[in-house]
Design an enzyme around this catalytic site. Structure first.
Site, PDB file in Angstrom:
ATOM      1  N   GLU A  78      38.862  26.551  20.441  1.00 33.37           N
ATOM      2  CA  GLU A  78      37.607  27.202  20.831  1.00 33.37           C
ATOM      3  C   GLU A  78      37.761  27.950  22.163  1.00 33.37           C
ATOM      4  OE1 GLU A  78      35.315  23.553  20.290  1.00 33.37           O
ATOM      5  OE2 GLU A  78      34.302  24.519  18.602  1.00 33.37           O
ATOM      6  N   TYR A 124      13.001  21.037  34.431  1.00 38.09           N
ATOM      7  CA  TYR A 124      14.446  21.081  34.685  1.00 38.09           C
ATOM      8  C   TYR A 124      15.187  21.855  33.594  1.00 38.09           C
ATOM      9  CZ  TYR A 124      14.022  18.388  38.832  1.00 38.09           C
ATOM     10  OH  TYR A 124      13.702  18.019  40.104  1.00 38.09           O
TER      11      TYR A 124
HETATM   12 ZN    ZN Z   1      32.973  22.986  18.968  1.00 36.27          ZN
END
Ligand code: ZN
Length: 211
Positions: A78, A124
């Site tokens: 990735e 937040y």
């Molecule tokens: Zn992934």
């Protein structure tokens, strides 16, 4: 390992600290999840097949911003996502991607708003994540995702990959990790609130906190 000295060593240790922190608190499992940090040559990233619970500083891969593997073990499959986000966001020096349970669960829901997969339930979330675009499903390793991710990252610091998980950029590793955790907690709240009448922040309230 690559002769760039102390700054490189310190950054490698920070990546591993971040990896341990995420793994030890159950935000990643098995060999999922990857972390990158920008360097003068490109970025350091956790290698393919590694667990964030056991990866060591010497095992990090060095990759150029165009995705070329420069040094160290083979990078995460990735890595192209990290390259896309770091190219798109010169302000970002770190990217964290997980398959963390609640965010991954939300990424599998039908009927999500592609412009905002999670509502701004808390201040937040609005401050650290902002809006969370949903990217269409791509099979693992499908690099067609790269162009979509790069385009989206120009205007968003976080995105959710359909049937997969979040990708979050930050000015440094600590900011990226904080935002990832806020996203995961908001995904948990969203699932807990399923079926309950809910008042998210108004568009105006969220806009005033946007990162
Ligand atoms: Zn992934």
């Amino acid at each position: 390992m690559n002769g760039t000295g102390g700054a490189d060593d310190a950054l490698r240790r920070q990546v591993v600290e971040c990896a341990r922190s995420l793994f030890s608190r159950g935000l990643t499992h098995g060999s999922t999840g990857n972390i990158s940090a920008r360097t003068p040559e490109g970025f350091l990233i956790t290698p393919t097949g590694s667990s964030l619970g056991t990866v060591t500083p010497a095992e990090l891969s060095l990759v150029a911003l165009d995705g070329t593997h420069r040094a160290g073990p083979k990078p995460s499959k990735e890595a192209f996502l990290h390259a896309a986000v770091l190219r798109a966001r010169p302000d970002a020096n770190a990217v964290v991607h997980t398959h963390s349970t609640h965010a991954a669960a939300v990424s599998c829901l039908a009927g999500l708003d592609p412009a905002g997969a999670l509502p701004p339930l808390t201040a937040y979330f609005a401050m650290r994540v902002g809006s969370l675009p949903l990217l269409p499903y791509h099979a693992p390793g499908d690099t067609a995702l790269e162009e979509v991710a790069e385009r989206t990252a120009r205007t968003h610091r976080a995105m959710l990959l359909s049937n997969h998980g979040p990708v979050v950029a930050g000015v440094d590793l600590s900011a990226a990790t904080d935002a990832l955790e806020e996203l995961e907690e908001t995904a948990k709240l969203h699932l807990l609130l399923n079926g309950h009448p809910t008042r998210p922040l108004t568009a105006d309230e969220a806009a005033r906190l946007a990162p």
